[in-house]
Design a protein around this motif. Structure first.
Motif, PDB file in Angstrom:
ATOM      1  N   LEU A 303     -10.699 -28.451  30.052  1.00 13.25           N
ATOM      2  CA  LEU A 303      -9.905 -27.291  29.664  1.00 13.25           C
ATOM      3  C   LEU A 303      -9.779 -27.193  28.146  1.00 13.25           C
ATOM      4  CD1 LEU A 303      -8.256 -24.947  30.811  1.00 13.25           C
ATOM      5  CD2 LEU A 303      -6.244 -26.442  30.764  1.00 13.25           C
ATOM      6  N   CYS A 304      -9.578 -28.331  27.490  1.00 14.73           N
ATOM      7  CA  CYS A 304      -9.424 -28.358  26.038  1.00 14.73           C
ATOM      8  C   CYS A 304     -10.677 -27.834  25.335  1.00 14.73           C
ATOM      9  CB  CYS A 304      -9.104 -29.780  25.580  1.00 14.73           C
ATOM     10  SG  CYS A 304      -9.229 -30.029  23.799  1.00 14.73           S
ATOM     11  N   TRP A 305     -11.838 -28.396  25.673  1.00 13.27           N
ATOM     12  CA  TRP A 305     -13.076 -27.977  25.022  1.00 13.27           C
ATOM     13  C   TRP A 305     -13.441 -26.545  25.389  1.00 13.27           C
ATOM     14  CZ3 TRP A 305     -15.355 -30.577  21.184  1.00 13.27           C
ATOM     15  CH2 TRP A 305     -15.036 -31.939  21.022  1.00 13.27           C
ATOM     16  N   SER A 306     -13.124 -26.129  26.603  1.00 11.00           N
ATOM     17  CA  SER A 306     -13.422 -24.758  27.023  1.00 11.00           C
ATOM     18  C   SER A 306     -12.554 -23.751  26.281  1.00 11.00           C
ATOM     19  CB  SER A 306     -13.226 -24.607  28.532  1.00 11.00           C
ATOM     20  OG  SER A 306     -14.160 -25.383  29.252  1.00 11.00           O
ATOM     21  N   VAL A 307     -11.283 -24.097  26.074  1.00 14.13           N
ATOM     22  CA  VAL A 307     -10.389 -23.204  25.328  1.00 14.13           C
ATOM     23  C   VAL A 307     -10.898 -23.030  23.902  1.00 14.13           C
ATOM     24  CG1 VAL A 307      -8.082 -23.010  24.318  1.00 14.13           C
ATOM     25  CG2 VAL A 307      -8.343 -23.613  26.729  1.00 14.13           C
ATOM     26  N   TRP A 308     -11.291 -24.159  23.278  1.00 13.11           N
ATOM     27  CA  TRP A 308     -11.819 -24.031  21.910  1.00 13.11           C
ATOM     28  C   TRP A 308     -13.104 -23.202  21.914  1.00 13.11           C
ATOM     29  CZ3 TRP A 308     -16.353 -24.941  19.428  1.00 13.11           C
ATOM     30  CH2 TRP A 308     -16.321 -24.792  18.034  1.00 13.11           C
ATOM     31  N   TRP A 309     -13.977 -23.446  22.881  1.00 13.63           N
ATOM     32  CA  TRP A 309     -15.233 -22.704  22.995  1.00 13.63           C
ATOM     33  C   TRP A 309     -14.946 -21.202  23.024  1.00 13.63           C
ATOM     34  CZ3 TRP A 309     -19.868 -24.493  26.409  1.00 13.63           C
ATOM     35  CH2 TRP A 309     -20.837 -23.503  26.462  1.00 13.63           C
ATOM     36  N   ALA A 310     -14.044 -20.778  23.926  1.00 13.26           N
ATOM     37  CA  ALA A 310     -13.762 -19.353  24.092  1.00 13.26           C
ATOM     38  C   ALA A 310     -13.128 -18.763  22.837  1.00 13.26           C
ATOM     39  CB  ALA A 310     -12.852 -19.145  25.302  1.00 13.26           C
ATOM     40  N   LEU A 311     -12.123 -19.450  22.282  1.00  9.38           N
ATOM     41  CA  LEU A 311     -11.427 -18.928  21.106  1.00  9.38           C
ATOM     42  C   LEU A 311     -12.358 -18.841  19.892  1.00  9.38           C
ATOM     43  CD1 LEU A 311      -8.003 -20.816  21.382  1.00  9.38           C
ATOM     44  CD2 LEU A 311      -8.455 -18.406  21.896  1.00  9.38           C
ATOM     45  N   SER A 312     -13.104 -19.909  19.645  1.00 13.48           N
ATOM     46  CA  SER A 312     -13.960 -19.934  18.452  1.00 13.48           C
ATOM     47  C   SER A 312     -15.146 -18.990  18.590  1.00 13.48           C
ATOM     48  CB  SER A 312     -14.457 -21.357  18.187  1.00 13.48           C
ATOM     49  OG  SER A 312     -15.262 -21.810  19.257  1.00 13.48           O
ATOM     50  N   THR A 313     -15.701 -18.869  19.782  1.00 10.89           N
ATOM     51  CA  THR A 313     -16.825 -17.958  19.986  1.00 10.89           C
ATOM     52  C   THR A 313     -16.403 -16.516  19.770  1.00 10.89           C
ATOM     53  OG1 THR A 313     -17.877 -19.492  21.540  1.00 10.89           O
ATOM     54  CG2 THR A 313     -18.590 -17.196  21.625  1.00 10.89           C
ATOM     55  N   CYS A 314     -15.188 -16.191  20.173  1.00  9.82           N
ATOM     56  CA  CYS A 314     -14.647 -14.862  19.907  1.00  9.82           C
ATOM     57  C   CYS A 314     -14.640 -14.578  18.407  1.00  9.82           C
ATOM     58  CB  CYS A 314     -13.223 -14.760  20.476  1.00  9.82           C
ATOM     59  SG  CYS A 314     -12.259 -13.364  19.844  1.00  9.82           S
ATOM     60  N   GLY A 315     -14.079 -15.500  17.623  1.00  2.77           N
ATOM     61  CA  GLY A 315     -14.050 -15.317  16.176  1.00  2.77           C
ATOM     62  C   GLY A 315     -15.433 -15.323  15.554  1.00  2.77           C
ATOM     63  N   TYR A 316     -16.318 -16.170  16.063  1.00  2.00           N
ATOM     64  CA  TYR A 316     -17.689 -16.263  15.544  1.00  2.00           C
ATOM     65  C   TYR A 316     -18.417 -14.939  15.726  1.00  2.00           C
ATOM     66  CZ  TYR A 316     -22.567 -17.802  15.187  1.00  2.00           C
ATOM     67  OH  TYR A 316     -23.898 -17.913  14.853  1.00  2.00           O
ATOM     68  N   PHE A 317     -18.314 -14.353  16.923  1.00  2.17           N
ATOM     69  CA  PHE A 317     -18.963 -13.068  17.178  1.00  2.17           C
ATOM     70  C   PHE A 317     -18.456 -11.998  16.212  1.00  2.17           C
ATOM     71  CE2 PHE A 317     -20.068 -13.889  21.926  1.00  2.17           C
ATOM     72  CZ  PHE A 317     -21.218 -14.521  21.537  1.00  2.17           C
ATOM     73  N   GLN A 318     -17.147 -11.973  15.990  1.00  2.00           N
ATOM     74  CA  GLN A 318     -16.589 -10.963  15.096  1.00  2.00           C
ATOM     75  C   GLN A 318     -17.117 -11.126  13.674  1.00  2.00           C
ATOM     76  OE1 GLN A 318     -15.534  -8.574  17.205  1.00  2.00           O
ATOM     77  NE2 GLN A 318     -13.841  -8.185  15.810  1.00  2.00           N
ATOM     78  N   VAL A 319     -17.172 -12.368  13.204  1.00  2.00           N
ATOM     79  CA  VAL A 319     -17.611 -12.606  11.825  1.00  2.00           C
ATOM     80  C   VAL A 319     -19.074 -12.211  11.646  1.00  2.00           C
ATOM     81  CG1 VAL A 319     -18.058 -14.382  10.082  1.00  2.00           C
ATOM     82  CG2 VAL A 319     -15.885 -14.379  11.321  1.00  2.00           C
ATOM     83  N   ILE A 320     -19.959 -12.679  12.537  1.00  2.00           N
ATOM     84  CA  ILE A 320     -21.383 -12.381  12.347  1.00  2.00           C
ATOM     85  C   ILE A 320     -21.684 -10.897  12.583  1.00  2.00           C
ATOM     86  CG2 ILE A 320     -22.090 -14.730  12.941  1.00  2.00           C
ATOM     87  CD1 ILE A 320     -23.011 -13.681  15.651  1.00  2.00           C
TER      88      ILE A 320
END
Length: 503
Positions: A303-320
């Motif tokens: 759950l911990c790694w999945s939460v980070w995956w989802a949150l960070s990927t959201c921000g990553y997509f927005q930035v790129i």
């Protein structure tokens, strides 16, 4: 006589081994060729410049607030249907759909003029992105499970090399050869068309991870060697090679169910055909997926790694998605040369090096993983903040490279931590769910921050929000990591204090 039999057996074994190698080498080579040509898109690093320039003459508000958000919405809307359809249709049709979607995208990019046409273009691009899952999952249906890691590295390397070649060639053609951005889009369309043509030669898989998983019973029957002269069935011959991937499917069954008919000794042609046309119980597959979902996310580490995956990927997509827009505001491309292609290529290659390096780092991610995620997320926030506030194009380029390197490194660690104790089926499920959550969050962020119907903020304010977003992720995981470490040490002290008492 014995030597003769032994020689024939050795030759049969050699032919079987070479046949098995051909079985996985051909589809792997074709898929890698598809991935390479599909990724050679020299015009992509210059997309924003192309849309804002004289070729299309769109305004900043139209590009950033009305056109680009459509990609996010279409990606989210199509991800779940595509995820299920990819498995149900057994990959190849969806790979072809991806190629066709990208062809439509770049054809419209060449000739579209109206706002609604560019929004439709973004829909097709979202379809092409959503169907990317077919490319990465196709190969698992045609190779042995022991080759998964090897062929995955080949497929990912093909796209990496293709993307790098596209970025570098685009930069060289613009800066050195003086090509127009329209010509770069023609090159991109040509490369994608070659990829689409290559995809037609991919063999059609006979199995998939979820909907066509039960066919292993049929395959075990097909392994019987038939004596054609008298019609009698004999035992499995040791030289008969099973189809790639099937023999190990029962080692990682969904929900621990193994479908093997050990008592079956004879298979009539009519029975074989009926089994080939066996209907898929969609309701049962969805029920199994739901049970696996609950079981996977019941683990705190998962759950911990999945939460980070989802949150960070959201921000990553927005930035790129909006970085080119930020660069355009910092240094308008019509007044000077830009090096977007070189920066994209450098960030990709350095990110790949970081991924290789992190694969050799030995540490206790179970204990220090959350703190590491917090610290590196803070570095990402700092990189985005510098990109936004220091209005120097070279500082923006350097911050972007750092941003991508850190994200690629962390997402690799997260992928490894999630996949370590999962079967291929459950990993695909977790990957799909995490990506869906990331896109849902990104859609919410786009509606509020970017879309013209929401706040419609300017590009600099957007990036300040993205920097704050990553800082919030860092704070959450820092607190969670400290609590985990303190709890771990307390449990160790309790165990140690109980040891003398037991003695």
């Amino acid at each position: 006589m014995e030597d003769s039999h032994g020689g024939r057996a050795a030759r049969r074994s050699t032919r079987a081994a070479s046949g098995s190698a051909c079985c996985w080498a051909l589809p792997t080579a074709l898929l890698c060729a598809y991935g390479f040509f599909c990724s050679v898109r020299p015009s992509e690093p210059f997309l924003t410049r192309y849309l804002l320039g004289p070729h299309k003459n769109l305004s900043e508000t139209q590009v950033f607030n009305e056109i680009y958000p459509v990609w996010t919405y279409s990606y989210l809307a199509l991800l779940l249907p595509v995820f299920l359809a990819t498995d149900y249709l057994r990959y190849k049709p969806v790979v072809l759909l991806q190629g066709l979607s990208l062809i439509v995208t770049w054809f419209m990019l060449l000739y579209a003029q109206r706002l609604w046409a560019f929004q439709l273009l973004e829909f097709f691009y979202g379809m092409g992105t959503a169907t990317d899952i077919a490319y990465y999952s196709y190969i698992y249906s045609v190779v042995d499970i022991n080759l998964y890691q090897q062929v995955t590295s080949y497929c990912r390397s093909a796209t990496l090399v293709g993307y790098t070649v596209g970025s570098v060639s685009g930069q060289v053609l613009v800066s050195v050869a003086g090509w127009s951005l329209f010509s770069l889009n023609v090159v991109s369309l040509t490369s994608i068309s070659i990829a689409f043509a290559t995809a037609w030669f991919l063999p059609m898989p006979q199995k998939s991870l979820f909907f066509h998983h039960l066919s292993s019973q049929r395959l075990s029957c097909e392994m019987k060697v038939m004596d054609c002269k008298n019609g009698a069935a004999v035992q499995d011959h040791p030289d008969v090679q099973r189809a790639p991937g099937w023999e190990d499917e029962t080692k990682v069954p969904l929900n621990g169910q193994v479908f093997i008919n050990k008592d079956l000794t004879f298979l009539s042609p009519s029975f074989s055909q009926s089994m080939q046309k066996q209907k898929v119980d969609i309701a049962k597959v969805l029920k199994d997926l739901w049970q696996d979902f609950l079981q996977c996310y019941s683990s705190r580490t998962m759950l911990c790694w999945s939460v980070w995956w989802a949150l960070s990927t959201c921000g990553y997509f927005q930035v790129i998605n909006y970085t080119q827009g930020l660069w355009e505001m910092v240094l308008p491309s019509h007044s000077t040369d830009i090096y977007n292609g070189a920066v994209e290529a450098a960030s990709t290659l350095l990110g790949a090096v970081a991924v290789v390096v992190v694969g050799h780092i030995k540490t206790s991610w179970a204990m220090w993983g959350e703190v590491a995620l917090a610290l590196f997320s803070l570095l990402i926030a700092a990189a985005v903040y510098v990109m936004d506030t220091v209005h120097n194009i070279w500082v923006c380029y350097a911050s972007y490279v750092i941003f991508r390197i850190i994200y690629m490194m962390l997402i690799t660690i997260a992928t490894f931590q999630i996949a370590t104790n999962l079967s291929v089926e459950r990993y695909a499920l977790v990957f799909g769910v995490n990506t869906f959550i990331a896109l849902a969050l990104q859609t919410l962020l786009t509606v509020i921050v970017v879309d013209a119907s929401g706040l419609g903020l300017d590009i600099f304010t957007q990036f300040m929000i993205y920097a704050s977003y990553f800082a919030a992720i860092s704070l959450v995981f820092l607190v969670s990591g400290i609590c985990s470490i303190v709890g771990s040490y307390r449990r160790q002290e309790q165990v140690q204090s109980r040891s003398p008492e037991s003695q």
